[in-house]
Design an enzyme around this catalytic site. Structure first.
Site, PDB file in Angstrom:
ATOM      1  N   ILE A  59       0.843  -1.200   0.000  1.00 11.20           N
ATOM      2  CA  ILE A  59       0.000   0.000   0.000  1.00 11.20           C
ATOM      3  C   ILE A  59       0.876   1.247   0.000  1.00 11.20           C
ATOM      4  CG2 ILE A  59      -1.623   1.358   1.383  1.00 11.20           C
ATOM      5  CD1 ILE A  59      -2.898  -1.247   2.280  1.00 11.20           C
ATOM      6  N   ASP A  60       1.925   1.220   0.814  1.00 14.78           N
ATOM      7  CA  ASP A  60       2.812   2.373   0.902  1.00 14.78           C
ATOM      8  C   ASP A  60       3.637   2.534  -0.375  1.00 14.78           C
ATOM      9  OD1 ASP A  60       3.509   4.525   2.465  1.00 14.78           O
ATOM     10  OD2 ASP A  60       5.332   3.553   3.220  1.00 14.78           O
ATOM     11  N   ALA A  61       3.951   1.444  -1.042  1.00 17.51           N
ATOM     12  CA  ALA A  61       4.740   1.522  -2.276  1.00 17.51           C
ATOM     13  C   ALA A  61       3.973   2.252  -3.372  1.00 17.51           C
ATOM     14  CB  ALA A  61       5.124   0.128  -2.739  1.00 17.51           C
TER      15      ALA A  61
END
Length: 85
Positions: A59-61
């Protein structure tokens, strides 16, 4: 030329803002589902925690890719090169 810079800035702001909003919603849903599932089956909590961190990294990527593209458009805008030539 000023309008191209202004629209580029607005586009970058939208990418960054919506990326941050999507990440916040994703982390909220992910954390809630993790707590719900570990409360149902506490013996699976360590395995679920590993999977939760993998999904959190993914998700953060997506947000980091959006930030990279936004910074590319901010500092090395391809639209200005077409105006100069």
């Amino acid at each position: 030329m000023e309008s191209i810079l202004a629209f580029t800035a607005l586009g970058v702001l939208l990418v960054l803002g919506l990326g941050a909003l999507g990440t916040a919603i994703g982390f909220g849903i992910l954390g809630g589902k993790f707590l719900e599932s570990s409360a149902r089956q506490p013996e699976l909590a360590p395995q679920l925690q590993i999977r939760m961190f993998i999904v959190a990294g993914l998700i953060d990527a997506v947000t980091m890719i959006g930030i990279g593209i936004g910074m590319w458009f901010t500092f090395a805008s391809p639209f200005l090169a077409t105006l100069a030539g």
